[in-house]
Write a protein that holds these residues in place. Structure first.
Motif, PDB file in Angstrom:
ATOM      1  N   ASN A 100      -2.693  -4.337   8.109  1.00  0.00           N
ATOM      2  CA  ASN A 100      -2.175  -5.721   8.092  1.00  0.00           C
ATOM      3  C   ASN A 100      -1.576  -6.107   6.743  1.00  0.00           C
ATOM      4  N   ARG A 101      -0.716  -5.227   6.226  1.00  0.00           N
ATOM      5  CA  ARG A 101       0.039  -5.544   5.008  1.00  0.00           C
ATOM      6  C   ARG A 101       1.522  -5.298   5.285  1.00  0.00           C
ATOM      7  N   PRO A 102       2.158  -6.207   6.018  1.00  0.00           N
ATOM      8  CA  PRO A 102       3.561  -5.995   6.410  1.00  0.00           C
ATOM      9  C   PRO A 102       4.499  -5.973   5.204  1.00  0.00           C
ATOM     10  N   ASN A 103       5.645  -5.324   5.413  1.00  0.00           N
ATOM     11  CA  ASN A 103       6.719  -5.278   4.412  1.00  0.00           C
ATOM     12  C   ASN A 103       6.290  -4.617   3.102  1.00  0.00           C
ATOM     13  N   MET A 104       5.455  -3.593   3.194  1.00  0.00           N
ATOM     14  CA  MET A 104       5.065  -2.868   1.985  1.00  0.00           C
ATOM     15  C   MET A 104       6.252  -2.111   1.408  1.00  0.00           C
ATOM     16  N   ILE A 105       6.258  -1.976   0.088  1.00  0.00           N
ATOM     17  CA  ILE A 105       7.250  -1.156  -0.609  1.00  0.00           C
ATOM     18  C   ILE A 105       6.484  -0.119  -1.428  1.00  0.00           C
ATOM     19  N   PHE A 106       7.216   0.779  -2.090  1.00  0.00           N
ATOM     20  CA  PHE A 106       6.544   1.883  -2.778  1.00  0.00           C
ATOM     21  C   PHE A 106       5.672   1.407  -3.939  1.00  0.00           C
ATOM     22  N   ASP A 107       6.015   0.293  -4.541  1.00  0.00           N
ATOM     23  CA  ASP A 107       5.152  -0.240  -5.611  1.00  0.00           C
ATOM     24  C   ASP A 107       3.764  -0.600  -5.077  1.00  0.00           C
ATOM     25  N   ASP A 108       3.686  -0.964  -3.783  1.00  0.00           N
ATOM     26  CA  ASP A 108       2.418  -1.408  -3.201  1.00  0.00           C
ATOM     27  C   ASP A 108       1.464  -0.258  -2.902  1.00  0.00           C
ATOM     28  N   VAL A 109       1.972   0.963  -2.799  1.00  0.00           N
ATOM     29  CA  VAL A 109       1.102   2.072  -2.397  1.00  0.00           C
ATOM     30  C   VAL A 109       0.128   2.468  -3.500  1.00  0.00           C
ATOM     31  N   ARG A 110       0.313   1.910  -4.694  1.00  0.00           N
ATOM     32  CA  ARG A 110      -0.644   2.168  -5.779  1.00  0.00           C
ATOM     33  C   ARG A 110      -1.940   1.397  -5.554  1.00  0.00           C
ATOM     34  N   LEU A 111      -1.896   0.394  -4.689  1.00  0.00           N
ATOM     35  CA  LEU A 111      -3.101  -0.358  -4.376  1.00  0.00           C
ATOM     36  C   LEU A 111      -4.093   0.524  -3.631  1.00  0.00           C
ATOM     37  N   GLU A 112      -5.344   0.112  -3.639  1.00  0.00           N
ATOM     38  CA  GLU A 112      -6.362   0.885  -2.935  1.00  0.00           C
ATOM     39  C   GLU A 112      -6.104   0.852  -1.435  1.00  0.00           C
ATOM     40  N   ALA A 113      -6.068   2.023  -0.830  1.00  0.00           N
ATOM     41  CA  ALA A 113      -5.828   2.110   0.614  1.00  0.00           C
ATOM     42  C   ALA A 113      -7.100   1.764   1.381  1.00  0.00           C
ATOM     43  N   ASP A 114      -6.930   1.335   2.622  1.00  0.00           N
ATOM     44  CA  ASP A 114      -8.088   1.098   3.479  1.00  0.00           C
ATOM     45  C   ASP A 114      -8.749   2.413   3.883  1.00  0.00           C
ATOM     46  N   GLN A 115      -7.940   3.475   3.922  1.00  0.00           N
ATOM     47  CA  GLN A 115      -8.466   4.821   4.161  1.00  0.00           C
ATOM     48  C   GLN A 115      -7.373   5.816   3.807  1.00  0.00           C
ATOM     49  N   GLU A 116      -7.757   7.009   3.403  1.00  0.00           N
ATOM     50  CA  GLU A 116      -6.767   8.057   3.146  1.00  0.00           C
ATOM     51  C   GLU A 116      -7.335   9.422   3.521  1.00  0.00           C
ATOM     52  N   PHE A 117      -6.427  10.333   3.828  1.00  0.00           N
ATOM     53  CA  PHE A 117      -6.811  11.672   4.258  1.00  0.00           C
ATOM     54  C   PHE A 117      -6.034  12.724   3.482  1.00  0.00           C
ATOM     55  N   GLN A 118      -6.692  13.825   3.191  1.00  0.00           N
ATOM     56  CA  GLN A 118      -6.020  15.035   2.726  1.00  0.00           C
ATOM     57  C   GLN A 118      -5.560  15.770   3.985  1.00  0.00           C
ATOM     58  N   LEU A 119      -4.283  16.024   4.098  1.00  0.00           N
ATOM     59  CA  LEU A 119      -3.736  16.598   5.325  1.00  0.00           C
ATOM     60  C   LEU A 119      -3.785  18.123   5.310  1.00  0.00           C
ATOM     61  N   ILE A 120      -3.904  18.685   6.504  1.00  0.00           N
ATOM     62  CA  ILE A 120      -3.864  20.142   6.665  1.00  0.00           C
ATOM     63  C   ILE A 120      -2.678  20.502   7.553  1.00  0.00           C
ATOM     64  N   ARG A 121      -2.239  21.730   7.468  1.00  0.00           N
ATOM     65  CA  ARG A 121      -1.114  22.184   8.295  1.00  0.00           C
ATOM     66  C   ARG A 121      -1.590  22.350   9.737  1.00  0.00           C
ATOM     67  N   ASP A 122      -0.893  21.671  10.650  1.00  0.00           N
ATOM     68  CA  ASP A 122      -1.283  21.660  12.068  1.00  0.00           C
ATOM     69  C   ASP A 122      -0.004  21.645  12.893  1.00  0.00           C
ATOM     70  N   SER A 123       0.405  22.792  13.394  1.00  0.00           N
ATOM     71  CA  SER A 123       1.682  22.916  14.095  1.00  0.00           C
ATOM     72  C   SER A 123       1.606  22.515  15.561  1.00  0.00           C
ATOM     73  N   GLN A 124       0.381  22.341  16.115  1.00  0.00           N
ATOM     74  CA  GLN A 124       0.227  22.022  17.534  1.00  0.00           C
ATOM     75  C   GLN A 124      -0.232  20.579  17.781  1.00  0.00           C
ATOM     76  N   GLY A 125      -0.601  19.879  16.733  1.00  0.00           N
ATOM     77  CA  GLY A 125      -1.075  18.510  16.916  1.00  0.00           C
ATOM     78  C   GLY A 125      -2.453  18.451  17.530  1.00  0.00           C
ATOM     79  N   ILE A 126      -3.346  19.296  17.059  1.00  0.00           N
ATOM     80  CA  ILE A 126      -4.690  19.350  17.640  1.00  0.00           C
ATOM     81  C   ILE A 126      -5.772  18.959  16.639  1.00  0.00           C
TER      82      ILE A 126
END
Length: 200
Positions: A100-126
């Motif tokens: 619920n933070r509409p109209n975010m720009i790149f300056d805003d991504v420095r704020l604390e996220a509600d959640q974040e993930f370290q992504l892994i390579r997943d070619s099948q979407g599983i």
């Protein structure tokens, strides 16, 4: 059918597919994707589960390996899961979720996220990233910030899947009501074709 994910766990792809239908509740005409290389391609990654492996519909970042999605919903959403399919060579390594933070720009991504993930390579979407439903209930707008800490010059995403529940959104305009403390008397004039208020 269970498939082995690069995280080492087995996931049921068919079972996941039934649940990943929140793309139907995205207001796609109002989706914003900042830093997309080709305008209008960002919204195309929110597609059906059956079409998730279509690599022709994708979005690439432009000047840097980062993309920011502003995603409005047409319903009140309780978000429960996220799936990301990207190019193995140009894969984002991290995603931040903002509620619920509409109209975010790149300056805003420095704020604390509600959640974040370290992504892994997943070619099948599983591989599913479990979203904290306590934080992501009553979501009317979702922002996703993807970035890469590898040496790649850009990132390329094929599919973003969202799982959860939804209820109809009730948005009402402001209604102004005027109440009279005492009844007022009006007279109708045939000559002037008007109604005149009589003040006593």
């Amino acid at each position: 059918m269970n498939q082995q994910c690069s995280c080492g766990d087995a996931h049921d792809a068919m079972e996941l597919g039934v649940k990943y239908s929140l793309h139907e509740k995205i207001d796609k005409d109002k989706v914003e994707c900042l830093n997309e290389n080709v305008e209008g391609t960002g919204v195309k990654v929110f597609k059906t589960w059956e079409n998730r492996l279509n690599t022709e519909e994708c979005v690439e970042s432009d000047t840097d390996p980062e993309l920011l999605f502003n995603i409005p919903f047409t319903a009140n959403v309780k978000l429960k899961g996220l799936i990301v399919i990207a190019d193995p060579e140009y894969f984002p390594t991290r995603v931040k979720l903002f509620k619920n933070r509409p109209n975010m720009i790149f300056d805003d991504v420095r704020l604390e996220a509600d959640q974040e993930f370290q992504l892994i390579r997943d070619s099948q979407g599983i591989h599913e990233y479990p979203v904290r439903t306590v934080k992501f209930s009553s979501v009317e707008h979702l922002s996703l910030y993807f970035s890469s800490h590898s040496d790649t010059d850009f990132i390329k995403i094929y599919y973003i899947g969202l799982r959860g529940e939804w209820t109809a959104s009730h948005k009402h305009g402001v209604t102004l009501c005027v109440y009279e403390a005492r009844p007022l008397i009006y007279e109708y004039s045939k000559d002037q074709y008007a109604i005149t208020r009589v003040i006593k």
